[in-house]
Design a protein around this motif. Sequence first.
Motif, PDB file in Angstrom:
ATOM      1  N   PRO A  68     -92.736 -74.678 -21.643  1.00 30.41           N
ATOM      2  CA  PRO A  68     -94.207 -74.529 -21.640  1.00 30.41           C
ATOM      3  C   PRO A  68     -94.896 -75.539 -20.718  1.00 30.41           C
ATOM      4  CG  PRO A  68     -93.341 -74.504 -23.888  1.00 30.41           C
ATOM      5  CD  PRO A  68     -92.207 -74.920 -23.001  1.00 30.41           C
ATOM      6  N   ASP A  71     -94.403 -74.147 -17.199  1.00 33.07           N
ATOM      7  CA  ASP A  71     -95.288 -72.993 -16.970  1.00 33.07           C
ATOM      8  C   ASP A  71     -96.676 -73.449 -16.522  1.00 33.07           C
ATOM      9  OD1 ASP A  71     -93.306 -71.222 -17.612  1.00 33.07           O
ATOM     10  OD2 ASP A  71     -94.013 -70.837 -19.655  1.00 33.07           O
ATOM     11  N   VAL A  72     -97.165 -74.532 -17.119  1.00 37.25           N
ATOM     12  CA  VAL A  72     -98.494 -75.013 -16.714  1.00 37.25           C
ATOM     13  C   VAL A  72     -98.413 -75.736 -15.362  1.00 37.25           C
ATOM     14  CG1 VAL A  72    -100.458 -76.469 -17.306  1.00 37.25           C
ATOM     15  CG2 VAL A  72     -99.329 -75.136 -19.086  1.00 37.25           C
ATOM     16  N   LYS A  74     -96.686 -75.068 -12.979  1.00 37.18           N
ATOM     17  CA  LYS A  74     -96.604 -74.069 -11.900  1.00 37.18           C
ATOM     18  C   LYS A  74     -97.945 -73.410 -11.586  1.00 37.18           C
ATOM     19  CE  LYS A  74     -91.669 -73.223 -12.187  1.00 37.18           C
ATOM     20  NZ  LYS A  74     -90.582 -72.285 -12.540  1.00 37.18           N
ATOM     21  N   LEU A  75     -98.999 -73.795 -12.310  1.00 37.00           N
ATOM     22  CA  LEU A  75    -100.336 -73.350 -11.892  1.00 37.00           C
ATOM     23  C   LEU A  75    -100.707 -73.964 -10.546  1.00 37.00           C
ATOM     24  CD1 LEU A  75    -102.438 -73.448 -15.204  1.00 37.00           C
ATOM     25  CD2 LEU A  75    -101.694 -71.434 -13.939  1.00 37.00           C
ATOM     26  N   TRP A  76    -100.100 -75.114 -10.182  1.00 40.58           N
ATOM     27  CA  TRP A  76    -100.412 -75.698  -8.873  1.00 40.58           C
ATOM     28  C   TRP A  76     -99.181 -76.280  -8.163  1.00 40.58           C
ATOM     29  CZ3 TRP A  76    -101.252 -78.089 -13.460  1.00 40.58           C
ATOM     30  CH2 TRP A  76    -100.689 -79.347 -13.626  1.00 40.58           C
TER      31      TRP A  76
ATOM     32  N   THR B   3     -96.040 -66.794 -11.120  1.00 37.63           N
ATOM     33  CA  THR B   3     -97.503 -66.748 -11.092  1.00 37.63           C
ATOM     34  C   THR B   3     -98.076 -67.245  -9.777  1.00 37.63           C
ATOM     35  OG1 THR B   3     -97.538 -68.927 -12.117  1.00 37.63           O
ATOM     36  CG2 THR B   3     -97.765 -67.032 -13.583  1.00 37.63           C
ATOM     37  N   GLN B   4     -97.201 -67.797  -8.927  1.00 37.21           N
ATOM     38  CA  GLN B   4     -97.697 -68.349  -7.673  1.00 37.21           C
ATOM     39  C   GLN B   4     -96.835 -67.802  -6.544  1.00 37.21           C
ATOM     40  OE1 GLN B   4     -98.664 -72.741  -5.764  1.00 37.21           O
ATOM     41  NE2 GLN B   4     -97.999 -72.658  -7.874  1.00 37.21           N
ATOM     42  N   PHE B  82    -102.196 -66.267  -6.449  1.00 38.71           N
ATOM     43  CA  PHE B  82    -101.790 -66.471  -7.839  1.00 38.71           C
ATOM     44  C   PHE B  82    -101.892 -65.182  -8.640  1.00 38.71           C
ATOM     45  CE2 PHE B  82    -103.321 -70.673  -6.552  1.00 38.71           C
ATOM     46  CZ  PHE B  82    -102.350 -71.519  -7.072  1.00 38.71           C
ATOM     47  N   ARG B  86    -102.564 -66.214 -17.393  1.00 41.37           N
ATOM     48  CA  ARG B  86    -103.236 -66.739 -18.594  1.00 41.37           C
ATOM     49  C   ARG B  86    -104.553 -66.030 -18.859  1.00 41.37           C
ATOM     50  NH1 ARG B  86    -100.995 -71.707 -20.334  1.00 41.37           N
ATOM     51  NH2 ARG B  86     -99.086 -71.959 -19.119  1.00 41.37           N
ATOM     52  N   TYR B  99    -105.230 -63.337  -7.601  1.00 43.27           N
ATOM     53  CA  TYR B  99    -106.328 -63.883  -6.783  1.00 43.27           C
ATOM     54  C   TYR B  99    -105.784 -64.708  -5.637  1.00 43.27           C
ATOM     55  CZ  TYR B  99    -105.925 -68.141  -9.717  1.00 43.27           C
ATOM     56  OH  TYR B  99    -105.478 -69.239 -10.392  1.00 43.27           O
ATOM     57  N   GLU B 377    -107.215 -70.569 -16.203  1.00 40.23           N
ATOM     58  CA  GLU B 377    -106.470 -70.780 -14.954  1.00 40.23           C
ATOM     59  C   GLU B 377    -106.575 -72.210 -14.427  1.00 40.23           C
ATOM     60  OE1 GLU B 377    -104.433 -68.424 -13.345  1.00 40.23           O
ATOM     61  OE2 GLU B 377    -104.679 -67.441 -15.284  1.00 40.23           O
TER      62      GLU B 377
END
Lengths: 453, 453
Positions: A68, A71-72, A74-76, B3-4, B82, B86, B99, B377
């Motif tokens: 988990p 996963d976060v 990998k948002l950036w 996701t990316q 992305f 979420r 997006y 996000e």
Amino acid sequence: MQTQFLLTQNDVPTQWYNVQADLPAPLPPVLHPVTLQPVGPQDLAPLFPMELILQEVSQERYIDIAQPVLDVLKLWRPTPLFRAARLEKELGTPARIFYKYEGTSPTGSHKPNTAVAQAFYNKAQGVAKLTTETGAGQWGSALAMACNFFGIECKVYMVKVSYQQKPYRRSVMRMFGANVTPSPSEETEAGRAILAADPDSRGSLGIAISEAVEVALKNEDTKYSLGSVLNHVLMHQTVIGEEAIKQLDMAGVQEPDVVIGCVGGGSNFGGLMLPFMRANLRDGAKTRFVAVEPMACPSMTLGVYAFDYGDTAKMAPVVKMDTLGHDFVPPGIHAGGLRYHGVSPLLAALHHHKLIEAVAYHQVPVFDAAALFTRTEGIIPAPEAAHAVRAAIDEALDAKEKGEERTILFNLSGHGLLDLGAYDAYLAGQLENYAYPEEKVREALTRLPQVSL
Amino acid sequence: MQTQFLLTQNDVPTQWYNVQADLPAPLPPVLHPVTLQPVGPQDLAPLFPMELILQEVSQERYIDIAQPVLDVLKLWRPTPLFRAARLEKELGTPARIFYKYEGTSPTGSHKPNTAVAQAFYNKAQGVAKLTTETGAGQWGSALAMACNFFGIECKVYMVKVSYQQKPYRRSVMRMFGANVTPSPSEETEAGRAILAADPDSRGSLGIAISEAVEVALKNEDTKYSLGSVLNHVLMHQTVIGEEAIKQLDMAGVQEPDVVIGCVGGGSNFGGLMLPFMRANLRDGAKTRFVAVEPMACPSMTLGVYAFDYGDTAKMAPVVKMDTLGHDFVPPGIHAGGLRYHGVSPLLAALHHHKLIEAVAYHQVPVFDAAALFTRTEGIIPAPEAAHAVRAAIDEALDAKEKGEERTILFNLSGHGLLDLGAYDAYLAGQLENYAYPEEKVREALTRLPQVSL
């Protein structure tokens, strides 16, 4: 010439590197702030969840990053690594300058790397609320975002001078649902004591830590979160250096000559540097490591290596570190994230073993470097990160003077888009070079705890 | 789930896509603001360098991007795409929401994509100075950066309401050496005329354009630069869509169901959408395209398709577009970049041919969408981009209601880290939904130029 080195999402590290496995000697113990005796994991349990305490003292070389958390991240992540080709050209240097850029995270700095992990492990243990301090607000906004993702309340004590200088970072925290209070505040005993002595106090990280720790200690469902200094925090940041190793490899660099980072508590420098230090400690690499701090708060260049309290009100654990004294309050420089009286015990130990160098700069030359960087590379650095830019430029100029093809890597730990008030002051010629605080430090050092170990 | 979707530096497009080659009918001519007769390239030469004028009227499908332009674009391109996993989960929608994120550029939006090209072609023709207007400051800061890279002076007229709302964007422009003046100003005849009629005028893009155009027309070594509306500007932005096509392909998507963007002048929407429109125009693809605008300035949803002046003082060329009337001054919404009375003639023509849909939203629901996006996000959208977020969310909710696996792509054209004053107002419950300005528009439309073509 290739100037940008990009990884794929699959290249995000799945393990943290724990340098404790490779240190020349074990770290000195952590002491209880009242008894000044070594503490065990249980003594830290009122402040931190057990998983983070175990990470803090672990001697394992690698620790898996929970899914988990990944996963976060990998948002950036991965973040880009750049070659500063335009800056090199402007300087006319034979040096190659690379920088890892952590400003592409949602809150604009490296801080979310550990905020996400800390929020996750607290949530996993059922903690309802986290308290923390923040200087310029990079850490507070990162923790606010992380708490939002994992459904934990977040309470931030923001150093008052930064609360006034950087109003937009408060807004970011509030967008993520956090509660933000300027520190010192009337909400805690520690805050009230400071205000009683000095109603105009502009605060410090040491004071804000005292407030956040006090609230965590007094509330069963609440724990405390620290954005730097601690071993597990630096370990969470090693994703930066692990990615940079792969990216430098893409650029044909196996071993940089020098790795540079700014240091407040030490988390962005540690995060970039420790995976490179591994090669020095284990494989005989000869990379130099340079920690850069402000002249206004020179814990590594002017401080002493000694046991000291982590906070001003003597509630946080006592650790052996380079310190200016726990009640030293630095001048209100714009690099609010570097206004900490101590430094990570890990970095202090490496410094003590002469594995890290340290340099200090005044505020104006740091902003001069940031302005040059902005006009060549396009990115406005956070004032903290600008310290690393200054040192990297000086390394490149030194290489030019000596005719050396030096390979320089530094951490551009964040952008300065929420620090533009500082740049307005710089452009208006209103920035000060605060006096080197030698006397204030000498006085503060008379109040170190008397430890017999 | 991935996701990316990240490309390498080699994937940055080396050609721009010019949709004029594929339009169902040629664009109507551009008219002289005084004679109202069609102009030739030479008539535009006082305002623009010849290379950009030729791009403006070119019918070539692809135009090579000059190497010095590419070199600067690669300071931040390619940008990431992305999947908003979420957000999808929060909405409980079967739709897939992607997006493209342009906020990773140094100034935080898509605007540098054309600023760099415009500065380069002006410099190549020996132009010493560029003037421009800016609303929220995204365009002004992009042009300031670009002029800095190519060694041109930059003068920005910033709409007064935004100058007051977004002080930090001025700081960014000044960091890149630009001169910034709030508009309307006393520096130009156009500005003085507006102030004489209304000393409290908060300005508009139309007024600021008049000021910038006037200065360019009166000074031999100075030309004018526009951040949106014109054909060559939208063409420069097609790097966004070309990258997105490759990235959607990585995600297994050949043809999105709907492509969404906010529209002021139309450059970010055009940049993302036109390469997808190519597949509709040439290969029979059936993608829907949705332009999103503010209820406060609804040029495509309430305006008429007619010839009108590009600026308030009637100095800029007359073009056929969806317009609210050149002297329509929209309410001071926080999405300053969307406060333009007209829209790109390219988008207007596609709208006229029913190849584009348009929707309009009030300010508060737009910020509601931005807040939800932030908490899912992690990225705080610019108020302009938040309009696209709102529409994407509503598409996803519509797909949920209908049980459809719709694939949605939108352009997150910039971050809102320099728009946090607006978010403070939102969190404090102080944002207004301005009245739909139907009467003001009807009145402004009585003053359209009388064109007999």
